[in-house]
Write a protein that holds these residues in place. Sequence first.
Motif, PDB file in Angstrom:
ATOM      1  N   ASN A  23       0.828  -1.209   0.000  1.00 29.91           N
ATOM      2  CA  ASN A  23       0.000   0.000   0.000  1.00 29.91           C
ATOM      3  C   ASN A  23       0.862   1.258   0.000  1.00 29.91           C
ATOM      4  O   ASN A  23       0.568   2.231  -0.697  1.00 29.91           O
ATOM      5  N   ARG A  24       1.922   1.255   0.786  1.00 24.08           N
ATOM      6  CA  ARG A  24       2.838   2.400   0.815  1.00 24.08           C
ATOM      7  C   ARG A  24       3.530   2.554  -0.541  1.00 24.08           C
ATOM      8  O   ARG A  24       3.703   3.662  -1.038  1.00 24.08           O
ATOM      9  N   SER A  26       2.358   1.724  -3.400  1.00 24.46           N
ATOM     10  CA  SER A  26       1.352   2.290  -4.291  1.00 24.46           C
ATOM     11  C   SER A  26       1.313   3.802  -4.175  1.00 24.46           C
ATOM     12  O   SER A  26       1.296   4.521  -5.170  1.00 24.46           O
ATOM     13  N   TYR A  27       1.315   4.288  -2.944  1.00 25.66           N
ATOM     14  CA  TYR A  27       1.254   5.735  -2.695  1.00 25.66           C
ATOM     15  C   TYR A  27       2.511   6.444  -3.205  1.00 25.66           C
ATOM     16  O   TYR A  27       2.429   7.432  -3.930  1.00 25.66           O
ATOM     17  N   VAL A  28       3.680   5.923  -2.830  1.00 28.10           N
ATOM     18  CA  VAL A  28       4.940   6.561  -3.195  1.00 28.10           C
ATOM     19  C   VAL A  28       5.168   6.534  -4.702  1.00 28.10           C
ATOM     20  O   VAL A  28       5.641   7.504  -5.289  1.00 28.10           O
ATOM     21  N   ALA A  30       2.830   6.291  -7.006  1.00 29.60           N
ATOM     22  CA  ALA A  30       1.661   6.809  -7.732  1.00 29.60           C
ATOM     23  C   ALA A  30       1.131   5.769  -8.727  1.00 29.60           C
ATOM     24  O   ALA A  30       0.812   6.070  -9.871  1.00 29.60           O
ATOM     25  N   GLN A  33      -3.374   0.926  -6.160  1.00 25.75           N
ATOM     26  CA  GLN A  33      -3.247  -0.267  -5.318  1.00 25.75           C
ATOM     27  C   GLN A  33      -3.697  -1.515  -6.064  1.00 25.75           C
ATOM     28  O   GLN A  33      -3.111  -2.581  -5.898  1.00 25.75           O
TER      29      GLN A  33
END
Length: 80
Positions: A23-24, A26-28, A30, A33
């Motif tokens: 999940n992290r 995915s965020y970092v 961009a 998910q």
Amino acid sequence: MNTQQAVALRIRELCKQHHMTPNRLSYVAAVPQSTIKSILGGESKNPGIVTIKKLCDAFEITLGEFFSTASFEELEQEIQ
């Protein structure tokens, strides 16, 4: 091991090395998910090079470093 499995394994290894959850990542990176989940779950048959590049950027490595592992070097040719 096939290419999809090698990509998923490499992402898992890099997440562990960087103490990063999917999940992290995915965020970092961009990257959705659902895309990360699809790659790790073996559902994505062909994760695009742009996606792989974004993941590399999140891990602060090059594409060459991503693919420079025994898992990729030992892959058999997939076309006959």
